[in-house]
Design a protein around this motif. Structure first.
Motif, PDB file in Angstrom:
ATOM      1  N   GLN A 111       0.917   5.441   0.402  1.00 55.93           N
ATOM      2  CA  GLN A 111       0.211   6.640   0.838  1.00 55.93           C
ATOM      3  C   GLN A 111       0.988   7.861   0.377  1.00 55.93           C
ATOM      4  O   GLN A 111       2.219   7.884   0.461  1.00 55.93           O
ATOM      5  CB  GLN A 111       0.045   6.644   2.352  1.00 55.93           C
ATOM      6  N   GLY A 170      -2.968  11.286  -3.702  1.00 55.33           N
ATOM      7  CA  GLY A 170      -2.901  12.078  -2.498  1.00 55.33           C
ATOM      8  C   GLY A 170      -4.222  12.796  -2.267  1.00 55.33           C
ATOM      9  O   GLY A 170      -5.154  12.705  -3.068  1.00 55.33           O
ATOM     10  N   GLN A 171      -4.269  13.557  -1.178  1.00 51.35           N
ATOM     11  CA  GLN A 171      -5.515  14.218  -0.812  1.00 51.35           C
ATOM     12  C   GLN A 171      -5.702  15.541  -1.565  1.00 51.35           C
ATOM     13  O   GLN A 171      -6.796  16.098  -1.570  1.00 51.35           O
ATOM     14  CB  GLN A 171      -5.552  14.488   0.705  1.00 51.35           C
ATOM     15  N   TYR A 194      -2.602   5.370  -7.155  1.00 59.95           N
ATOM     16  CA  TYR A 194      -2.713   5.887  -5.794  1.00 59.95           C
ATOM     17  C   TYR A 194      -2.757   7.412  -5.886  1.00 59.95           C
ATOM     18  O   TYR A 194      -2.066   8.019  -6.710  1.00 59.95           O
ATOM     19  CB  TYR A 194      -1.514   5.469  -4.938  1.00 59.95           C
ATOM     20  N   GLN A 216       0.849  -1.193   0.000  1.00 63.91           N
ATOM     21  CA  GLN A 216       0.000   0.000   0.000  1.00 63.91           C
ATOM     22  C   GLN A 216       0.879   1.235   0.000  1.00 63.91           C
ATOM     23  O   GLN A 216       1.859   1.308   0.726  1.00 63.91           O
ATOM     24  CB  GLN A 216      -0.920  -0.003   1.229  1.00 63.91           C
ATOM     25  N   SER A 223       4.819   6.962   1.240  1.00 58.42           N
ATOM     26  CA  SER A 223       5.183   5.901   2.178  1.00 58.42           C
ATOM     27  C   SER A 223       4.696   4.582   1.614  1.00 58.42           C
ATOM     28  O   SER A 223       3.723   4.541   0.867  1.00 58.42           O
ATOM     29  CB  SER A 223       4.558   6.150   3.553  1.00 58.42           C
TER      30      SER A 223
END
Length: 114
Positions: free
Chosen positions: A3, A105-106, A103, A1, A25
């Motif tokens: 992040q 990010g915010q 993936y 995973q 990460s």
């Protein structure tokens, strides 16, 4: 995973500069492709710049010559140096990592005032 956490957004006057950072990460960061996307109100998310694991880069035509993407695999970080900003660059900027899947990010807000 994996992040992703972006930082560095903010308010800047037209003609100014900002540097965005995206810290990752998780494992295998140095294998995948990293990218920055942006989404302005009422518009679709668009690719701004991308960089492969080997360091090859590509840019949207609208940012060529003004933005530079780079990555530091030792720090698990990708950067977007933005210069000569215009109000049209105002958007939420998202970091992307692509390896077998996407993936995200915010997002970090970039606002360029005229």
């Amino acid at each position: 995973q994996v992040q992703l956490v972006e930082s560095g957004g903010g308010l800047v006057q037209a003609g100014g500069s900002l540097r965005l950072s995206c810290a990752a990460s998780g494992s295998a960061f140095d294998i995948g492709t990293m990218g920055w996307y942006r989404q302005a109100p009422g518009k679709q998310r668009e690719l701004v710049a991308g960089i492969t694991s080997g360091g090859s880069t590509n840019y949207a035509n609208s940012v060529k010559g003004r933005f530079t993407i780079s990555r530091d695999n030792a720090k698990n970080t990708v950067y977007l140096q933005m210069s000569s900003l215009t109000p049209e660059d105002t958007a939420v900027y998202y970091c992307n990592y692509r390896y077998r899947r996407d993936y995200w990010g915010q997002g970090t807000q970039v606002t360029v005032s005229s």
